[in-house]
Design a protein around this motif. Sequence first.
Motif, PDB file in Angstrom:
ATOM      1  N   VAL A   1       0.843  -1.202   0.000  1.00 26.06           N
ATOM      2  CA  VAL A   1       0.000   0.000   0.000  1.00 26.06           C
ATOM      3  C   VAL A   1       0.876   1.249   0.000  1.00 26.06           C
ATOM      4  O   VAL A   1       0.583   2.229  -0.706  1.00 26.06           O
ATOM      5  CB  VAL A   1      -0.963  -0.012   1.208  1.00 26.06           C
ATOM      6  CG1 VAL A   1      -1.652   1.325   1.389  1.00 26.06           C
ATOM      7  CG2 VAL A   1      -2.004  -1.115   1.038  1.00 26.06           C
ATOM      8  N   ALA A   2       1.975   1.240   0.762  1.00 26.30           N
ATOM      9  CA  ALA A   2       2.869   2.403   0.794  1.00 26.30           C
ATOM     10  C   ALA A   2       3.490   2.645  -0.574  1.00 26.30           C
ATOM     11  O   ALA A   2       3.610   3.800  -1.017  1.00 26.30           O
ATOM     12  CB  ALA A   2       3.952   2.203   1.843  1.00 26.30           C
ATOM     13  N   VAL A   3       3.894   1.590  -1.265  1.00 22.98           N
ATOM     14  CA  VAL A   3       4.476   1.753  -2.596  1.00 22.98           C
ATOM     15  C   VAL A   3       3.431   2.302  -3.560  1.00 22.98           C
ATOM     16  O   VAL A   3       3.730   3.185  -4.383  1.00 22.98           O
ATOM     17  CB  VAL A   3       5.056   0.411  -3.107  1.00 22.98           C
ATOM     18  CG1 VAL A   3       5.385   0.478  -4.589  1.00 22.98           C
ATOM     19  CG2 VAL A   3       6.301   0.066  -2.321  1.00 22.98           C
ATOM     20  N   LEU A   4       2.206   1.813  -3.456  1.00 22.81           N
ATOM     21  CA  LEU A   4       1.153   2.286  -4.358  1.00 22.81           C
ATOM     22  C   LEU A   4       0.756   3.723  -4.076  1.00 22.81           C
ATOM     23  O   LEU A   4       0.526   4.506  -4.991  1.00 22.81           O
ATOM     24  CB  LEU A   4      -0.080   1.376  -4.262  1.00 22.81           C
ATOM     25  CG  LEU A   4       0.080  -0.034  -4.825  1.00 22.81           C
ATOM     26  CD1 LEU A   4      -1.183  -0.839  -4.566  1.00 22.81           C
ATOM     27  CD2 LEU A   4       0.385  -0.002  -6.304  1.00 22.81           C
TER      28      LEU A   4
ATOM     29  N   GLU B   1       9.384   6.568  -5.923  1.00 18.46           N
ATOM     30  CA  GLU B   1      10.336   7.689  -5.870  1.00 18.46           C
ATOM     31  C   GLU B   1      10.402   8.302  -4.480  1.00 18.46           C
ATOM     32  O   GLU B   1      11.473   8.664  -3.990  1.00 18.46           O
ATOM     33  CB  GLU B   1       9.954   8.793  -6.873  1.00 18.46           C
ATOM     34  CG  GLU B   1       9.876   8.357  -8.315  1.00 18.46           C
ATOM     35  CD  GLU B   1       8.496   7.795  -8.658  1.00 18.46           C
ATOM     36  OE1 GLU B   1       7.503   8.217  -8.026  1.00 18.46           O
ATOM     37  OE2 GLU B   1       8.420   6.933  -9.532  1.00 18.46           O
ATOM     38  N   ARG B   2       9.254   8.451  -3.813  1.00 20.17           N
ATOM     39  CA  ARG B   2       9.217   9.128  -2.520  1.00 20.17           C
ATOM     40  C   ARG B   2       9.374   8.177  -1.338  1.00 20.17           C
ATOM     41  O   ARG B   2       9.665   8.625  -0.231  1.00 20.17           O
ATOM     42  CB  ARG B   2       7.900   9.891  -2.365  1.00 20.17           C
ATOM     43  CG  ARG B   2       7.838  11.123  -3.249  1.00 20.17           C
ATOM     44  CD  ARG B   2       6.648  11.962  -2.924  1.00 20.17           C
ATOM     45  NE  ARG B   2       5.451  11.277  -3.445  1.00 20.17           N
ATOM     46  CZ  ARG B   2       4.203  11.656  -3.209  1.00 20.17           C
ATOM     47  NH1 ARG B   2       3.984  12.702  -2.460  1.00 20.17           N
ATOM     48  NH2 ARG B   2       3.194  10.999  -3.721  1.00 20.17           N
TER      49      ARG B   2
ATOM     50  N   VAL C   1      11.238   6.565   4.292  1.00 17.17           N
ATOM     51  CA  VAL C   1      11.824   5.565   5.195  1.00 17.17           C
ATOM     52  C   VAL C   1      13.035   6.155   5.905  1.00 17.17           C
ATOM     53  O   VAL C   1      13.217   5.949   7.113  1.00 17.17           O
ATOM     54  CB  VAL C   1      12.184   4.280   4.416  1.00 17.17           C
ATOM     55  CG1 VAL C   1      13.025   3.338   5.252  1.00 17.17           C
ATOM     56  CG2 VAL C   1      10.926   3.580   3.930  1.00 17.17           C
ATOM     57  N   ARG C   2      13.868   6.904   5.179  1.00 20.60           N
ATOM     58  CA  ARG C   2      15.038   7.534   5.802  1.00 20.60           C
ATOM     59  C   ARG C   2      14.616   8.525   6.877  1.00 20.60           C
ATOM     60  O   ARG C   2      15.194   8.557   7.965  1.00 20.60           O
ATOM     61  CB  ARG C   2      15.892   8.231   4.749  1.00 20.60           C
ATOM     62  CG  ARG C   2      16.861   7.313   4.043  1.00 20.60           C
ATOM     63  CD  ARG C   2      17.888   8.093   3.250  1.00 20.60           C
ATOM     64  NE  ARG C   2      17.310   8.870   2.155  1.00 20.60           N
ATOM     65  CZ  ARG C   2      17.056   8.382   0.945  1.00 20.60           C
ATOM     66  NH1 ARG C   2      17.358   7.130   0.661  1.00 20.60           N
ATOM     67  NH2 ARG C   2      16.524   9.140   0.012  1.00 20.60           N
TER      68      ARG C   2
END
Length: 143
Positions: free
Chosen positions: A16-19, A24-25, A30-31
């Motif tokens: 879900v986070a990738v979608l 790119e973000r 995460v950093r």
Amino acid sequence: MLTDLSPLKLLLLSVVAVLVLGPERLPALVRSATAVLRKVRSFADDAEREIRSELGPEYQDFAFEDLHPRAFVRKHLVEGGEGLRLAEAADRLDVRKDLREVGDALGEVADACLRDAGQRPGSFTKAAPETTPTGPRFDDEAT
């Protein structure tokens, strides 16, 4: 809250986070999240160090984890110390040990009886079942 996440839930959250954020973000997010987590941990460690220094040398071995309600109850009520010592009371009330001792004593008595009867100890034999006639019972002398 975060400790009850299963691997399947973590995988679903990452998908879900990738979608939602896009590839790119996501690394930048995460950093920044790990940096915030490191900062919070360093604040907590600094606060713990400061509290220990203010309390004095007699509290140097004090564990802050003992202040958690479950740990407090376990330490003072269940494990012993000057509290109620519930573990000792539970050991005294446990009848399994007594039952094992009684069972062992009965086994020794049964083995002694079998030895006296000329049988091999430890082999409990059942009595042979009585044979019953197959036909109906009747009294030959009855009139």
